[in-house]
Each structure stands twice: as structure tokens, then as C-alpha cells.
Scaffold this motif. Structure first.
Motif, PDB file in Angstrom:
ATOM      1  N   ALA A   1       0.829  -1.205   0.000  1.00  0.00           N
ATOM      2  CA  ALA A   1       0.000   0.000   0.000  1.00  0.00           C
ATOM      3  C   ALA A   1       0.866   1.258   0.000  1.00  0.00           C
ATOM      4  CB  ALA A   1      -0.929  -0.007   1.216  1.00  0.00           C
ATOM      5  N   VAL A   2       1.976   1.206   0.748  1.00  0.00           N
ATOM      6  CA  VAL A   2       2.891   2.361   0.783  1.00  0.00           C
ATOM      7  C   VAL A   2       3.430   2.638  -0.609  1.00  0.00           C
ATOM      8  CG1 VAL A   2       5.126   3.162   1.637  1.00  0.00           C
ATOM      9  CG2 VAL A   2       3.496   2.093   3.209  1.00  0.00           C
ATOM     10  N   ARG A   3       3.866   1.562  -1.298  1.00  0.00           N
ATOM     11  CA  ARG A   3       4.382   1.754  -2.653  1.00  0.00           C
ATOM     12  C   ARG A   3       3.286   2.295  -3.580  1.00  0.00           C
ATOM     13  NH1 ARG A   3       9.220  -0.460  -3.997  1.00  0.00           N
ATOM     14  NH2 ARG A   3      10.260  -1.748  -2.427  1.00  0.00           N
ATOM     15  N   TRP A   4       2.067   1.839  -3.387  1.00  0.00           N
ATOM     16  CA  TRP A   4       0.945   2.275  -4.228  1.00  0.00           C
ATOM     17  C   TRP A   4       0.735   3.792  -4.120  1.00  0.00           C
ATOM     18  CZ3 TRP A   4      -2.979  -0.465  -7.076  1.00  0.00           C
ATOM     19  CH2 TRP A   4      -4.069   0.332  -7.464  1.00  0.00           C
ATOM     20  N   VAL A   5       0.593   4.280  -2.880  1.00  0.00           N
ATOM     21  CA  VAL A   5       0.292   5.708  -2.713  1.00  0.00           C
ATOM     22  C   VAL A   5       1.492   6.570  -3.092  1.00  0.00           C
ATOM     23  CG1 VAL A   5      -1.493   5.354  -0.979  1.00  0.00           C
ATOM     24  CG2 VAL A   5       0.875   5.618  -0.253  1.00  0.00           C
ATOM     25  N   LEU A   6       2.718   6.085  -2.815  1.00  0.00           N
ATOM     26  CA  LEU A   6       3.892   6.869  -3.190  1.00  0.00           C
ATOM     27  C   LEU A   6       4.035   6.954  -4.705  1.00  0.00           C
ATOM     28  CD1 LEU A   6       6.569   5.771  -0.561  1.00  0.00           C
ATOM     29  CD2 LEU A   6       5.423   7.985  -0.746  1.00  0.00           C
ATOM     30  N   ALA A   7       3.731   5.853  -5.388  1.00  0.00           N
ATOM     31  CA  ALA A   7       3.810   5.875  -6.853  1.00  0.00           C
ATOM     32  C   ALA A   7       2.762   6.822  -7.432  1.00  0.00           C
ATOM     33  CB  ALA A   7       3.619   4.464  -7.400  1.00  0.00           C
ATOM     34  N   GLY A   8       1.550   6.799  -6.854  1.00  0.00           N
ATOM     35  CA  GLY A   8       0.512   7.715  -7.328  1.00  0.00           C
ATOM     36  C   GLY A   8       0.883   9.168  -7.086  1.00  0.00           C
ATOM     37  N   TYR A   9       1.451   9.454  -5.909  1.00  0.00           N
ATOM     38  CA  TYR A   9       1.869  10.828  -5.616  1.00  0.00           C
ATOM     39  C   TYR A   9       3.007  11.264  -6.530  1.00  0.00           C
ATOM     40  CZ  TYR A   9       4.409  14.626  -3.454  1.00  0.00           C
ATOM     41  OH  TYR A   9       5.076  15.796  -3.252  1.00  0.00           O
ATOM     42  N   THR A  10       3.932  10.338  -6.818  1.00  0.00           N
ATOM     43  CA  THR A  10       5.082  10.688  -7.661  1.00  0.00           C
ATOM     44  C   THR A  10       4.631  11.151  -9.040  1.00  0.00           C
ATOM     45  OG1 THR A  10       6.506   9.129  -6.487  1.00  0.00           O
ATOM     46  CG2 THR A  10       7.203   9.822  -8.683  1.00  0.00           C
ATOM     47  N   ARG A  11       3.694  10.419  -9.633  1.00  0.00           N
ATOM     48  CA  ARG A  11       3.203  10.824 -10.955  1.00  0.00           C
ATOM     49  C   ARG A  11       2.549  12.205 -10.897  1.00  0.00           C
ATOM     50  NH1 ARG A  11       1.696   5.328 -10.847  1.00  0.00           N
ATOM     51  NH2 ARG A  11      -0.429   5.896 -10.182  1.00  0.00           N
ATOM     52  N   LEU A  12       1.810  12.449  -9.835  1.00  0.00           N
ATOM     53  CA  LEU A  12       1.144  13.747  -9.680  1.00  0.00           C
ATOM     54  C   LEU A  12       2.158  14.862  -9.431  1.00  0.00           C
ATOM     55  CD1 LEU A  12      -1.636  15.183  -9.392  1.00  0.00           C
ATOM     56  CD2 LEU A  12      -1.495  14.685  -6.939  1.00  0.00           C
ATOM     57  N   ALA A  13       3.170  14.572  -8.602  1.00  0.00           N
ATOM     58  CA  ALA A  13       4.142  15.596  -8.219  1.00  0.00           C
ATOM     59  C   ALA A  13       4.984  16.054  -9.399  1.00  0.00           C
ATOM     60  CB  ALA A  13       5.039  15.067  -7.102  1.00  0.00           C
ATOM     61  N   VAL A  14       5.295  15.141 -10.319  1.00  0.00           N
ATOM     62  CA  VAL A  14       6.115  15.522 -11.470  1.00  0.00           C
ATOM     63  C   VAL A  14       5.433  16.624 -12.270  1.00  0.00           C
ATOM     64  CG1 VAL A  14       7.020  14.730 -13.682  1.00  0.00           C
ATOM     65  CG2 VAL A  14       7.322  13.322 -11.639  1.00  0.00           C
TER      66      VAL A  14
END
Length: 644
Positions: A306-319
Motif C-alpha cells: 500500500a505504501v508503494r501504491w500511494v507513493l507511486a501515485g503521488y510521484t506521478r502527480l508531483a512531477v
């Protein structure tokens, strides 16, 4: 000759000699005491209630009963303490029992001179309004740190609400995949309320600065505050009732309102505001999404998938949000400030700090993302996310300071419109800052100046000025001045002068110099005074000699110096004055209730203003002269009448 006859003759000689000395010295000594100076000055205004009423005479006096009486414009008598004398009886002082409210006052005094005669006269002065420096116009950048702190609350709350609303979609998707994950509460209600606290503070500051709550619905700045408050209240209500998706609409309205208020929208109306709104929205998503993601990571730390899931989603948004922040911020910076001013102006310096914080946050984000690719580094992600969160909160603080700082503007400012009708020139010092006022029909122009430092012939360095002000009309109404810049040290504002005395209160500041609050009485309407000036100069020049009591200061925040007595030929004194030939570029006659003739003279090219009072014989009896660094007050006495 018998002894008695000799004594009689000697006595007659002494009497004649005494009479001759008396006649010779009767000029300035006169039969009655003469009032030289007062504090507050006659027909002037003070920015704060005076602690005392002070009168200075040319000889020792005995206070009458009562010695000093102060009445307001309605005839009510203000309670005064017992009058006291100082400086060998030449100075008389009485203190008000309570602070005098803003308004116009008449001081009536009576004293007994050395000859035993009772002398009484009166003069007027006014107490100005209390002002803050919030509503101001400036030549250079200056930061309102109070507004910066309140706007930081607004930006942080907006980021929590808007960015959290976007990131909530990612965490909601993770919980749909794994319903056992703990619930991460939506940050929208808390963020909206935090932003609302900042907006309410900004509204209170705006109303306090204007002196009236009506500014919130009568001026654009107030309407922006009301729009933001309404949007945040609606967002909090929608989120609290489970309609979080709809909360995005009022939050977008808040962002749009900030775009309307922005510096970029003032520089380029329309697209400048849109640019700021996009920049703020991207920054809010970046910061708010990270903070919401960090909460989810901490809550779900034991569930690594779950941690990897939310971090990956945030990373795409943050870029994407990072690229948007950089692009819109760069365009705004180019629009608002030249590269040469980045390190030499407050706005440029705050911008550099913000850029450094954004770069540091981006570096922290890249480091955290690299840790996701290596399972052995995953335990370090929490600390890296905390560091990135702190840096982004600091970015919001820098952004709040930036929008609360006046950007430096090197583009030529339009000058004031041409005056209509006679121009009333007035001058004073606000601390060490010279204040030159030109009032005309429907308009006020104020020019500020400071003394020169260093080589007088070297190019004059740029000077940052700020100015705010209000006008209290004779009918009791008052209004805030809508000042705008009109060149270096120049400010212009519309002004609706009312018949009678208008009380003008200004707060002037200049970087590196002592500024202050000053008040001036602006009597209206005026009439041309060129003929009166010519007659006054001729009448004064016709006198053989005169005595001048002169006081000079270059800083009104310090105690006034002791007046100096000068005995001069009238023609010699006039030769030193700017009005020696009986003319002035600007000359108007001021209205006065008791018929006293007062002339206001202006010398715009020299930055000089003169206020003259004439006596019953048409001669100059009082003078106040101001230039860029001096305030000179003079009282004139003539031989034959002691100045009466």
C-alpha cells in the motif's frame, strides 16, 4: 550752583537719559508680551493627541486665570491641568486631562506682561487620524509581515484542502483494493477552516487600516476577502457533509480570487491573474498531496504494498505539478521583476529564497523516489518525506511573503494628471522625510524626499518610499486615500475636498530614514494670492528693521530647538527669501474664519513650500518654510508696535 539745584539738574538728566533709552529700546520690547511660537502650531494639525499645549513668549509672563482654555468645534471645553511656566517665565504649558479626540480645537490664552497689562488671543489646531501602514503605495519593495503570516495560513489551509482532496482519490483507490487499511481522514474540513482563519485575519486588518468595515464590500480588496471566506466556508460545509468532490468548486473559486488580487494581475490584467491562479493551484496540489500522502504512509507503514501504491501515485502527480510550478513561476518572475533587481530589492530577495527552497524540496523528492526503486532503502522513505514536507511548507511561507511584498517596478510610472483650478501647496517633515503636498480640485499629489548622503554631485541613488493616508472632511466624513505611484517619491490620489477645513493625515516612510505620521489642515476653497504676496513683501520691505525669532529642525521626532533671535534690516532679510521679488510659482490665499490673511506659496522645482501669515498692517508676521530636509518656523516683530 546750590547743591539742591545740582541734584535736581542731575535727576533731570537721568530721567531724560532713561526716556531716551526707553524710546530707543521700545522697538521689539514693546508694551505687551508677544507670542512667538506654539506647540501645536497655529492652524496646523498634529497626527497624535498632544501631551501638552505650549506657548513661548518674547518676555516673562504671568499666567491669567484661566491661562489656557481649549474648546472643540462644538464649543465644548476640554479639561486642562494647571498652567506652568518655564525658561524664566517665557514658556507657558498646560496639559489636557484626557487625550483629545480627532478634530479641530481652539486655544484661548491670557497672560499678564511685565507692564501689568492683560493680553489674550486664540489660535486653532487639529488632531489627525490614527493610521496604519497597511494601505500604502510605494516606489520600491516592502514586505507586510503581518499580511505574510496571515496569507501563509491561507495558503497552508488551501494546500491541505485542495491538494488533500486530489490525493484522497489515490488513498481511496488503495483502500478499495485493501479494505483492511486504516481510514485516513480527509484534510478538507481542517484545511478549509485553517485557510478561513487566515482570510478573517486579512479582512480584519483591511477594515482596521481603512477605519471602516464597509471597505469589505465597497472596494475590490474587500470583495476578494469576502469571496475567499465564502469559498472556504462552503468547502468546509460540503466536505463535512460527505460531498468532498463538490468541495473542489469553491476551492477553485478561492484560487481564482487570489489570482485577481495578485501582483501579476495588476501588471497584466487577465492573463496575469490566470497565470497566478495556475501557479497557486499547482503548488497547493504538490504540497497538500504530499502531506496527505505522508499521513497515509505513516498509517499504512506495515503494509509495504500500500505504501508503494500511494507513493507511486503521488510521484506521478508531483512531477506534473512541479513542472507547472516552475513554468508559471518563471513567467511571473520575468513579468514582475528584472533580473538585475533579484538581489537588490526585497521582492527579488524573497523570490531567490523561494527558488532555493523549491530546489531543495525537488532534491528531497528525487532522493525519496530513488529509494522506492531499492527495497533495502524503503525504511528511509519516511524521513525523506518528512524533510520534503517541511521544505514545501517553507515554500508556502516564502510564497506568502512574496505576495505580501511590493514588487520593484523599473518601468516609468505615469505622472499625475494636470491640476484643475488653483493648486494649494503645503509642506512639512515626517521625521526626516520631506512631505510636499499639492491639493487641487478632485486631486491630491504628495511628493516625498530625503536628504542627500555622500557626494552631492554624484548621481542620486534610488530611494524606496511608502505612503498611506486619510482625509477627514469638515462635515465629519472621512475616507482612505487610493494612492498610486506617479514617479520617484511621487504619489497621487483622487480627493473630494469639502468646504472648510479638511484634515489630511499621512504616514510616510523611506528606507534608511526616520519617517512618521503627519497631519495637515487643507482649507478649501482657495483663491489666487499673487497680489496679496506682492503687497505683503512691499509692506515688509518698507520697515527699516525687524526682529526674527527662528527655529530650524531637520528631524521632527526630536525635541524642537530653542528659537534664535535675529535683529536684521528688513530689506536684507527679504533678499534671502524665495519670495523676495514678491512672486511665487504657486501662490494662493487661504480662507480663514477671523479674516486673518494667510498665503501658501509653492516652489515645485526647488521642493520648497512657504506658509505666510500677515498682520493687520499687511506685513509678514509668521512664516513656516519647508524644503527637502528642513522645517523652519519664524515669528516677526516690528519696532513701532512690538509685533502687535
Amino acid at each position: 550752583m546750590p547743591t539742591a539745584a545740582r541734584l535736581l539738574l542731575r535727576g533731570l538728566v537721568l530721567v531724560l537719559a532713561s526716556l531716551a533709552l526707553t524710546v530707543a529700546g521700545a522697538g521689539v520690547a514693546g508694551a505687551h508680551p508677544t507670542l512667538l511660537f506654539t506647540d501645536p502650531g497655529p492652524d496646523t494639525a498634529v497626527s497624535a493627541p498632544p501631551q501638552s499645549i505650549t506657548l513661548m513668549f518674547n518676555e516673562p509672563v504671568t499666567p491669567g486665570a484661566p491661562a489656557i482654555v481649549v474648546t472643540d468645534s462644538d464649543g465644548r471645553t476640554a479639561a486642562m491641568g494647571v498652567a506652568e511656566t518655564a525658561r524664566d517665565g517665557r514658556v507657558l504649558t498646560a496639559r489636557p486631562a484626557e487625550a483629545l479626540a480627532p478634530g479641530t480645537y481652539t486655544v484661548r490664552w491670557q497672560v499678564t506682561g511685565a507692564d501689568g497689562d492683560l493680553v489674550e488671543q486664540d489660535f486653532r489646531f487639529a488632531v489627525g487620524l490614527t493610521l496604519t501602514g497597511a494601505a500604502s503605495a510605494g516606489d520600491g519593495g516592502s514586505t507586510s509581515w503581518r499580511d505574510a503570516a496571515l496569507r501563509w495560513l491561507l495558503f497552508l489551509g488551501l494546500a491541505l484542502a485542495f491538494g488533500g482532496l486530489i490525493a484522497d482519490r489515490v488513498t481511496a483507490a488503495a483502500r478499495r483494493e485493501n479494505p483492511a487499511l486504516p481510514v485516513v481522514r480527509s484534510p478538507v474540513p481542517v484545511g478549509a477552516l485553517l485557510g478561513l482563519a487566515g482570510v478573517l485575519g486579512l479582512g480584519a486588518a483591511l477594515a482596521a487600516s481603512a477605519g471602516t468595515v464597509s471597505v469589505l464590500w465597497q472596494e475590490r480588496a474587500g470583495l476578494v476577502v469576502l469571496t475567499e471566506a465564502a469559498g472556504l466556508v462552503l468547502a468546509a460545509a460540503l466536505a463535512s457533509t460527505g460531498r468532498r468532490g463538490w468541495a473542489a468548486v469553491p476551492l477553485v473559486l478561492v484560487i481564482a480570487a487570489e489570482g485577481v488580487r495578485s501582483h501579476a494581475n495588476l501588471a497584466s490584467p487577465g492573463w496575469g491573474g490566470a497565470l497566478t491562479a495556475i501557479h497557486l493551484a499547482a503548488a497547493a496540489i504538490w504540497v497538500g498531496a504530499l502531506l496527505h500522502t505522508a499521513r497515509a504512509v505513516l498509517a499504512w507503514w506495515s503494509e509495504r504494498a500500500a505504501v508503494r501504491w500511494v507513493l507511486a501515485g503521488y510521484t506521478r502527480l508531483a512531477v506534473w505539478t512541479f513542472l507547472m510550478v516552475v513554468a508559471t513561476g518563471t513567467v511571473s518572475a520575468v513579468l514582475l521583476i528584472p533580473v538585475s533587481d533579484l538581489l537588490s530589492t526585497p521582492y527579488g530577495q524573497v523570490l531567490v529564497v523561494k527558488l532555493a527552497l523549491v530546489a531543495a524540496a525537488a532534491a528531497a523528492a528525487l532522493t525519496a523516489r530513488s529509494s522506492l526503486r531499492r527495497p533495502e532503502r524503503l525504511p528511509t522513505v519516511r524521513n525523506r518525506i518528512r524533510a520534503e514536507s517541511v521544505l514545501l511548507i517553507a515554500v508556502l511561507a516564502a510564497s506568502a511573503a512574496l505576495v505580501s511584498t511590493t514588487p520593484a517596478d523599473n518601468s516609468p510610472q505615469p505622472g499625475p494628471p494636470p491640476p484643475v483650478g488653483p493648486v494649494l501647496p503645503l509642506g512639512t517633515l515626517a521625521g526626516q522625510v520631506g512631505v510636499s503636498v499639492a491639493a487641487s480640485d478632485g486631486q491630491l499629489v504628495v511628493r516625498l524626499s530625503t536628504p542627500r548622503r555622500g557626494d552631492y554631485y554624484a548621481p542620486e541613488p534610488g530611494q524606496d518610499f511608502t505612503l498611506s493616508g486619510r482625509i477627514a472632511a469638515a462635515d465629519g466624513g472621512d475616507s482612505t486615500l487610493a494612492l498610486r505611484g506617479c514617479g520617484p517619491g511621487c504619489f497621487v490620489a483622487p480627493a473630494a475636498w469639502q468646504g472648510g477645513d479638511n484634515l489630511l493625515t499621512l504616514v510616510a516612510a523611506a528606507a534608511g530614514w526616520q519617517g512618521g505620521t503627519v497631519s495637515l489642515l487643507v482649507p478649501w476653497p482657495t483663491t489666487p494670492g499673487g497680489a496679496d504676496l506682492a503687497r505683503a513683501v512691499a509692506a515688509t520691505r518698507a520697515e527699516t528693521d525687524l526682529t526674527v525669532y527662528e527655529s530650524v529642525t531637520s528631524d521632527t521626532t526630536t525635541a524642537a530647538p530653542e528659537p534664535q533671535r535675529l535683529d536684521l534690516p528688513a530689506d536684507f532679510f527679504l533678499a534671502q527669501e524665495p519670495y523676495a521679488d514678491g512672486t511665487a510659482p504657486l501662490a494662493v490665499r487661504l480662507p480663514h474664519q477671523d479674516g486673518t490673511v494667510r498665503l501658501a506659496l509653492g516652489y515645485p522645482a526647488a521642493g520648497m513650500n512657504v506658509l505666510l501669515t500677515l498682520d493687520a498692517a499687511g506685513r509678514i508676521s509668521e512664516e513656516t518654510l519647508t524644503d527637502t530636509k528642513h522645517l523652519v518656523t519664524r515669528r516677526f516683530l516690528y519696532p513701532e508696535s512690538g509685533g502687535q
